[in-house]
Write an enzyme that holds these catalytic residues in place. Structure first.
Site: not given
Ligand code: DGY
Length: 323
Positions: A157, A235, A264, A283
């Site tokens: 993407g 993720r 996390e 993250h």
């Molecule tokens: C999101 O916006 O999904 C990202 O993981 C934040 O860093």
């Protein structure tokens, strides 16, 4: 509606907060730590609009605790795996997210991790701080070259494509696996097994869904090259961390660099933290000032539109409008 009730669950950047305040009088959580589940359930009671982040689990229980007047859930994130989208849709609630504005920052982080793992930057830094740097050594902390190597991108993407664009500048060959994507930036589509057999670097860019949960498992890792480096800015749940630990510990693959983990924060006794060949950051994919400002603005725009009964500029469940 003159005075909608709004709860903003985290300390978001002023750009977004100020925009909301031009229209409404929100209540914003101001503590460093996110609200606990109990606090959140209490705070959403009776709200018309909720602006949340990925630290809040927004499920059916929470939507029901808010009440049937809840008109909009706006998340300051592109990923929405923390929100039960089906439950929101069933209740006719549009859910907003923040795509596009964090593409470059996240692709930059994927590359920062890729380079750091390839050239053993964190190990070098630790080596100095441990007082071990006595001389230049012809065999010290030898890593991997990018030029001429193959980068395999799983999920092509916006962010995966931005990673491919960066790889061109490093003279890497780029292959990708994503049945729904078109080839851009010189990247070649391949099936997943070919990608794993050919790639020196594997970078993950898929959303977390029931289909991608533990996509990276023992079988996936066993197909990677022994010199391969795994990069995850998607993720944490996409990776089976026990399988990853085993693959890293036994040098089945060379290294991993993770921006995201499950859970996390990662508990301090997690075995991944004992490994020299596993680089982990908290993250930070979208963590640049400009990007977070823009994310807060998009989240604010979604919230405002939802409260005004307008179509959200970025809606993940547009089917709510055809009901
Ligand atoms: C999101 O916006 O999904 C990202 O993981 C934040 O860093």
């Amino acid at each position: 509606m003159t005075h909608p009730k709004i709860f903003i669950s985290r300390l978001i950047p002023a750009r977004g907060l100020d925009l909301i305040k031009e229209h409404f009088l929100p209540e914003a959580w101001t503590h460093e730590m996110p609200p606990t589940r109990e606090e959140l359930l209490e705070k959403v009671r009776g709200v018309d609009g909720l602006l949340c982040t990925l630290t809040e689990k927004v499920d059916a229980e929470l939507m029901d605790a808010a009440g049937s007047q809840l008109k909009i859930i706006s998340s300051m994130s592109v990923g929405v795996d923390h929100i039960d989208i089906a439950a929101a849709t069933a209740r006719g609630i549009p859910v907003g997210n923040t795509p596009g504005v964090l593409t470059d920052a996240t692709a930059d982080m994927a590359f920062a991790l890729l380079l750091s793992a390839a050239r053993r930057v964190m190990e070098g830094e630790k080596y100095i701080r441990a007082g071990k740097w006595k001389t230049w050594h012809p065999q010290l902390l030898l890593g991997a070259d990018l030029v001429g190597s193959t980068l395999g991108i799983v999920g092509f993407g916006r962010i995966g494509q931005a990673v491919a664009k960066r790889a061109q500048g490093f003279d890497m060959r780029v292959i990708f696996h994503d049945p729904s994507a078109h080839a851009v930036h010189g990247a070649k589509p391949v099936d997943l097994d070919s990608l794993l057999h050919e790639a020196d670097f594997v970078s993950l860019h898929v959303p977390l869904t029931p289909n991608t949960k533990h996509l990276v498992n023992a079988d996936f890792l066993s197909k990677m090259k022994p010199n391969a480096i795994l990069v995850n800015t998607a993720r944490g749940g996409v990776v089976d961390q026990v399988a990853l630990y085993n693959a890293l510990k036994s040098n089945q693959i060379f290294a991993a660099a993770l921006d995201v983990t499950d859970p996390e924060p990662l508990p301090m006794d997690n075995p991944l933290l004992t490994l020299e060949n596993c680089l982990i950051v908290p993250h930070l994919g979208s963590a640049s000032q400009r990007t977070r400002d823009l994310m807060s603005l998009l989240a604010a725009e979604n919230l405002i539109a939802g409260l005004k009964g307008e179509r959200l500029p970025n809606c993940v469940n547009p089917e709510v409008y055809s009901r």
